[in-house]
Scaffold this motif. Sequence first.
Motif, PDB file in Angstrom:
ATOM      1  N   UNK A  99       0.857  -1.176   0.000  1.00  0.00           N
ATOM      2  CA  UNK A  99       0.000   0.000   0.000  1.00  0.00           C
ATOM      3  C   UNK A  99       0.898   1.233   0.000  1.00  0.00           C
ATOM      4  N   UNK A 100       0.658   2.127  -0.947  1.00  0.00           N
ATOM      5  CA  UNK A 100       1.401   3.381  -1.022  1.00  0.00           C
ATOM      6  C   UNK A 100       0.398   4.529  -0.953  1.00  0.00           C
ATOM      7  N   UNK A 101       0.661   5.498  -0.102  1.00  0.00           N
ATOM      8  CA  UNK A 101      -0.247   6.631   0.063  1.00  0.00           C
ATOM      9  C   UNK A 101       0.537   7.936   0.036  1.00  0.00           C
ATOM     10  N   UNK A 102      -0.114   8.972  -0.453  1.00  0.00           N
ATOM     11  CA  UNK A 102       0.382  10.339  -0.329  1.00  0.00           C
ATOM     12  C   UNK A 102      -0.367  10.998   0.825  1.00  0.00           C
ATOM     13  N   UNK A 103       0.253  11.984   1.454  1.00  0.00           N
ATOM     14  CA  UNK A 103      -0.392  12.622   2.598  1.00  0.00           C
ATOM     15  C   UNK A 103      -0.114  14.114   2.609  1.00  0.00           C
ATOM     16  N   UNK A 104      -1.147  14.870   2.964  1.00  0.00           N
ATOM     17  CA  UNK A 104      -0.988  16.301   3.208  1.00  0.00           C
ATOM     18  C   UNK A 104      -1.890  16.668   4.385  1.00  0.00           C
ATOM     19  N   UNK A 105      -1.245  17.029   5.485  1.00  0.00           N
ATOM     20  CA  UNK A 105      -1.972  17.461   6.683  1.00  0.00           C
ATOM     21  C   UNK A 105      -2.075  18.979   6.661  1.00  0.00           C
ATOM     22  N   UNK A 106      -3.239  19.488   7.035  1.00  0.00           N
ATOM     23  CA  UNK A 106      -3.486  20.927   7.050  1.00  0.00           C
ATOM     24  C   UNK A 106      -2.464  21.632   7.925  1.00  0.00           C
ATOM     25  N   UNK A 107      -1.998  22.784   7.485  1.00  0.00           N
ATOM     26  CA  UNK A 107      -0.989  23.531   8.232  1.00  0.00           C
ATOM     27  C   UNK A 107      -1.571  24.088   9.538  1.00  0.00           C
ATOM     28  N   UNK A 108      -0.766  24.094  10.613  1.00  0.00           N
ATOM     29  CA  UNK A 108      -1.235  24.711  11.859  1.00  0.00           C
ATOM     30  C   UNK A 108      -1.229  26.233  11.799  1.00  0.00           C
ATOM     31  N   UNK A 137      -3.248  -3.605   4.365  1.00  0.00           N
ATOM     32  CA  UNK A 137      -2.039  -4.224   3.837  1.00  0.00           C
ATOM     33  C   UNK A 137      -1.763  -5.595   4.421  1.00  0.00           C
ATOM     34  N   UNK A 138      -2.179  -5.825   5.665  1.00  0.00           N
ATOM     35  CA  UNK A 138      -1.849  -7.088   6.300  1.00  0.00           C
ATOM     36  C   UNK A 138      -0.339  -7.234   6.424  1.00  0.00           C
ATOM     37  N   UNK A 139       0.233  -8.353   5.939  1.00  0.00           N
ATOM     38  CA  UNK A 139       1.686  -8.529   6.035  1.00  0.00           C
ATOM     39  C   UNK A 139       2.470  -7.783   4.962  1.00  0.00           C
ATOM     40  N   UNK A 140       1.793  -7.173   3.996  1.00  0.00           N
ATOM     41  CA  UNK A 140       2.484  -6.431   2.942  1.00  0.00           C
ATOM     42  C   UNK A 140       2.996  -5.096   3.478  1.00  0.00           C
ATOM     43  N   UNK A 141       3.859  -4.475   2.720  1.00  0.00           N
ATOM     44  CA  UNK A 141       4.444  -3.207   3.137  1.00  0.00           C
ATOM     45  C   UNK A 141       3.480  -2.046   2.990  1.00  0.00           C
ATOM     46  N   UNK A 142       3.733  -0.988   3.756  1.00  0.00           N
ATOM     47  CA  UNK A 142       2.995   0.274   3.655  1.00  0.00           C
ATOM     48  C   UNK A 142       4.021   1.403   3.576  1.00  0.00           C
ATOM     49  N   UNK A 143       3.825   2.316   2.627  1.00  0.00           N
ATOM     50  CA  UNK A 143       4.702   3.470   2.466  1.00  0.00           C
ATOM     51  C   UNK A 143       3.827   4.706   2.330  1.00  0.00           C
ATOM     52  N   UNK A 191      11.951  19.831   9.744  1.00  0.00           N
ATOM     53  CA  UNK A 191      11.554  18.672   8.949  1.00  0.00           C
ATOM     54  C   UNK A 191      10.056  18.451   9.122  1.00  0.00           C
ATOM     55  N   UNK A 192       9.285  18.827   8.096  1.00  0.00           N
ATOM     56  CA  UNK A 192       7.835  18.621   8.163  1.00  0.00           C
ATOM     57  C   UNK A 192       7.354  17.662   7.080  1.00  0.00           C
ATOM     58  N   UNK A 193       8.260  17.258   6.198  1.00  0.00           N
ATOM     59  CA  UNK A 193       7.944  16.245   5.186  1.00  0.00           C
ATOM     60  C   UNK A 193       8.597  14.937   5.623  1.00  0.00           C
ATOM     61  N   UNK A 194       7.852  13.852   5.515  1.00  0.00           N
ATOM     62  CA  UNK A 194       8.333  12.562   6.018  1.00  0.00           C
ATOM     63  C   UNK A 194       7.858  11.442   5.107  1.00  0.00           C
ATOM     64  N   UNK A 195       8.602  10.338   5.143  1.00  0.00           N
ATOM     65  CA  UNK A 195       8.158   9.088   4.546  1.00  0.00           C
ATOM     66  C   UNK A 195       8.098   8.065   5.668  1.00  0.00           C
ATOM     67  N   UNK A 196       6.912   7.522   5.910  1.00  0.00           N
ATOM     68  CA  UNK A 196       6.728   6.507   6.939  1.00  0.00           C
ATOM     69  C   UNK A 196       6.589   5.141   6.284  1.00  0.00           C
ATOM     70  N   UNK A 197       7.123   4.126   6.957  1.00  0.00           N
ATOM     71  CA  UNK A 197       7.035   2.762   6.434  1.00  0.00           C
ATOM     72  C   UNK A 197       6.508   1.818   7.509  1.00  0.00           C
ATOM     73  N   UNK A 222      13.290   2.045  -0.394  1.00  0.00           N
ATOM     74  CA  UNK A 222      12.528   1.221   0.550  1.00  0.00           C
ATOM     75  C   UNK A 222      12.646  -0.251   0.149  1.00  0.00           C
ATOM     76  N   UNK A 223      13.047  -1.076   1.071  1.00  0.00           N
ATOM     77  CA  UNK A 223      13.121  -2.514   0.841  1.00  0.00           C
ATOM     78  C   UNK A 223      11.846  -3.160   1.359  1.00  0.00           C
ATOM     79  N   UNK A 224      11.176  -3.873   0.450  1.00  0.00           N
ATOM     80  CA  UNK A 224       9.914  -4.531   0.789  1.00  0.00           C
ATOM     81  C   UNK A 224      10.130  -6.027   1.000  1.00  0.00           C
ATOM     82  N   UNK A 225       9.319  -6.660   1.851  1.00  0.00           N
ATOM     83  CA  UNK A 225       9.557  -8.084   2.186  1.00  0.00           C
ATOM     84  C   UNK A 225       9.279  -9.000   1.005  1.00  0.00           C
ATOM     85  N   UNK A 226      10.220  -9.935   0.769  1.00  0.00           N
ATOM     86  CA  UNK A 226      10.029 -10.968  -0.247  1.00  0.00           C
ATOM     87  C   UNK A 226       9.384 -12.220   0.331  1.00  0.00           C
TER      88      UNK A 226
END
Length: 230
Positions: A99-108, A137-143, A191-197, A222-226
């Motif tokens: 699962x791959x998602x983009x994100x934008x949180x409203x500015x404070x 995603x279950x056992x699959x990766x999330x980015x 640092x306000x931009x991030x990539x979470x896995x 990003x290394x994903x599980x085989x």
Amino acid sequence: VLASNLRWGRADPAQFVDLATRNADVISAVELTPEAVERFKQAGIEAAFPYSFLKPGPGAGGIGIWSRYPITPLTAPGHRGVTMPAVRVAVPGLPAEPVVAAVHVYSPLAGDENTIAEWSQGMAGAKVQLDNFAKEAGPAGVIIGGDYNSTSNMRQFRDLLTNGYRDAVEETGAGFGPTFRADIALPPVITIDHILTRNAVASSVKTITIKGTDHRALLATIQLPLDLGS
């Protein structure tokens, strides 16, 4: 994975497309305007990234994902103060589609207004959605990459680093990776931009200045599980 806030779609299209084509398999683009989509098409983005899930909008309201590999858009509930489109990506050789998602949180602090309440709602919504993506995603990766409008010393951001999620900069030991502001003489300081896995491992991450935008982009490997049993 390339994650970039385009500053109302003003990122230089030639540099952006060249950077992505040479280095990325998936792109998360925040503040994606309809005009930016057209400029990226003219710069040749579809040659390397024929698959996309785009929700362009005026100003800071648009967001989108491009991919080298086939994608299946996911239906995600809306949450006030945050936008998080997501897809499954059919990466060759993997036992399950991450699962791959983009994100934008409203500015404070939107403009000259105090919008902390809207930001807090957005961060709470992001937490709910990250947990939903984990179930999907279950056992699959999330980015999940993009503009969280939050630094690691904010409790609301640290709350996201639960249920198996990790920040790529922290995970790689890359140290301080400031992303904002990138359009002034002084270097970025926060640092306000991030990539979470999740169920995946970031092996490298760096920040890159792109002309036309006030955020540095993040480029992560990003290394994903085989083996989903490991």
